[in-house]
Design an enzyme around this catalytic site. Structure first.
Site, mmCIF file in Angstrom:
data_model
loop_
_atom_site.group_PDB
_atom_site.id
_atom_site.type_symbol
_atom_site.label_atom_id
_atom_site.label_comp_id
_atom_site.label_asym_id
_atom_site.label_seq_id
_atom_site.Cartn_x
_atom_site.Cartn_y
_atom_site.Cartn_z
ATOM 1 N N GLY A 10 -43.409 68.216 -41.118
ATOM 2 C CA GLY A 10 -42.493 67.078 -41.016
ATOM 3 C C GLY A 10 -43.062 66.004 -40.109
ATOM 4 N N ALA A 11 -44.392 65.897 -40.099
ATOM 5 C CA ALA A 11 -45.081 65.064 -39.110
ATOM 6 C C ALA A 11 -44.857 63.572 -39.299
ATOM 7 C CB ALA A 11 -46.582 65.361 -39.143
ATOM 8 N N GLY A 12 -44.390 63.170 -40.474
ATOM 9 C CA GLY A 12 -44.109 61.758 -40.695
ATOM 10 C C GLY A 12 -42.666 61.397 -40.446
ATOM 11 N N GLY A 13 -41.871 62.378 -40.027
ATOM 12 C CA GLY A 13 -40.449 62.146 -39.796
ATOM 13 C C GLY A 13 -40.159 61.543 -38.441
ATOM 14 N N PHE A 14 -38.899 61.215 -38.229
ATOM 15 C CA PHE A 14 -38.418 60.581 -36.999
ATOM 16 C C PHE A 14 -38.802 61.394 -35.764
ATOM 17 C CE2 PHE A 14 -34.322 59.796 -34.419
ATOM 18 C CZ PHE A 14 -34.864 58.701 -33.758
ATOM 19 N N LEU A 15 -38.522 62.695 -35.783
ATOM 20 C CA LEU A 15 -38.843 63.570 -34.658
ATOM 21 C C LEU A 15 -40.310 63.956 -34.654
ATOM 22 C CD1 LEU A 15 -38.041 65.404 -32.270
ATOM 23 C CD2 LEU A 15 -37.374 67.142 -33.957
ATOM 24 N N TYR A 155 -26.662 72.310 -46.025
ATOM 25 C CA TYR A 155 -27.467 72.026 -44.831
ATOM 26 C C TYR A 155 -27.182 73.027 -43.721
ATOM 27 C CZ TYR A 155 -29.447 69.801 -40.743
ATOM 28 O OH TYR A 155 -30.161 69.568 -39.588
ATOM 29 N N LYS A 159 -29.949 75.936 -42.656
ATOM 30 C CA LYS A 159 -30.511 75.900 -41.304
ATOM 31 C C LYS A 159 -30.146 77.175 -40.539
ATOM 32 C CE LYS A 159 -32.443 72.857 -39.522
ATOM 33 N NZ LYS A 159 -33.892 72.543 -39.419
#
EC number: 1.1.1.270
Length: 373
Positions: A10-15, A155, A159
């Site tokens: 998820g390296a391109g995400g917000f976090l 979701y 999770k």
């Protein structure tokens, strides 16, 4: 700490982007390996700037591609798993959310065991703990209270099950005979510059004469500034590699927040944007109980139409509960075990986020000027 390497999904995400920037500052880190489904040219440019600090390897791939995950994990010391399908509005098909969040996590755990990766950190969510009812108040909850979501919403469910899989994998034997150590960080609402939720909220408000239209005025929530959320992941990576700290962290989950005042989503958005003339919509809103039962009615209609038509309701009971509950948690356990303290104060986080919102307001004005010409 000896030299180490880290894979961030998820390296391109917000976090994910913030975690990578912080990891690049770690002196002993030899490589940051970044995995995302598709990096934009801007993402790639930002990652290339970090090459002067540490080796940054850019990988594109699907979290459901087991072969891709096996390759990505080769030679890695730590995996930080932030990739997720975040959807509480029902916009993404249920099975897609479950596949990405649960099956993807299981594939990644298998890849770690096969590639002899000893540390796995999971970006979880407070959604795994609830809230289960807007009538139940949870203030400064702790890990020892064992709150657990009972919703079947994809979701929250996916999770929760993924977190259980991660924590159950702690102590697993790696292919070389070593041991896998895991932990999970339960994150609340994350805000800050480039937050899609805030960006979308501001966009709607600017198109509505500056009125922030919300339905969460009765909620009281924990939230966290994005840099502080990222910092907790770095500390977890350090801690699970520290022989003295690791035994207390292995197999544990932690609530992560900061010193942002506990308030409603509506109040937080207003506080961050009021310097730019945005204001809350004070018009009449239906009572929460009415919204809840109307959500039930919409869910029933969706269920009855399912054989012939895929109707996605604008909201449901789960969303009404999320937006109207008193649901806050303490981060004392993270302080004790991880040494976590927020890097960024509430005042600084508010100022930085407000400045970014100001740039959105200016962009909106520029768009209006172009249309008027």
């Amino acid at each position: 700490m000896p030299a180490w390497s880290c894979l961030v999904t998820g390296a391109g995400g917000f976090l994910g982007q913030r975690i990578i920037r912080m990891l690049a500052q770690e002196k002993e880190l030899q490589e940051v390996r970044t995995l995302f489904r598709s990096f934009t040219p801007k993402h790639r440019e930002e990652l290339s700037k970090l090459q002067t600090k540490t080796k940054v390897t850019v990988l594109e791939g699907d979290i459901l591609d087991a072969q891709c995950l096996r390759r990505a994990c080769q030679g890695i010391s730590v995996v930080i798993h932030t990739a997720a399908a975040i959807d509480v509005f029902g916009a993404i098909p249920r099975q897609t959310v479950i596949d990405i969040n649960l099956k993807g996590t299981q594939h990644l755990l298998d890849a770690c065991i096969g590639a002899r990766v000893p540390v796995f950190i999971y970006s979880s969510s407070v959604a795994v703990a609830g809230p289960n009812s807007y009538k139940v108040i949870i203030q400064n909850g702790s890990e020892e209270e064992n709150h657990e979501s009972t919703w079947s919403d994809p979701y929250a469910y996916s999770k929760k099950m993924a977190e259980k899989a991660v924590l159950a994998a702690n102590g697993s034997t790696l292919k070389d005979g070593g041991t896998l150590h895991t932990c999970a960080l339960r994150l609340p609402f994350i805000y800050g510059e480039k937050s899609k939720f805030i960006s979308d909220t501001m966009d709607r408000a600017l198109k509505n004469n500056g009125l922030i239209n919300g339905f969460s005025r009765f909620s009281v929530i924990s939230s966290v500034y994005v840099n502080n959320a990222a910092w907790a992941h770095v500390l977890a990576a350090r801690g699970l590699q520290d022989p003295k700290k690791s035994p207390n962290i292995q197999g544990q989950f932690y609530y992560i927040s900061d010193d942002t005042p506990h308030q409603s989503y509506d109040d937080l958005c207003y506080t961050l944007s009021k310097d730019w003339g945005l204001r809350p919509d004070s018009s009449w809103k239906p009572p929460v109980a009415l919204l809840y039962w109307f959500g039930f009615l919409l869910e029933t209609v969706s269920f009855l139409l399912r054989p012939v038509y895929n109707y996605q309701p604008p909201f449901n009971r789960h969303l009404v509960t999320l937006l109207n509950s008193v649901f806050t948690f303490s981060y004392k356990k993270a302080q004790r075990d991880l040494g976590y303290e927020p890097l960024v104060s509430w005042e600084e986080a508010r100022e930085k986020t407000s400045e970014w919102i100001g740039s959105l307001v200016e962009q909106h004005k520029g768009t209006l000027n172009i249309k008027a010409q």
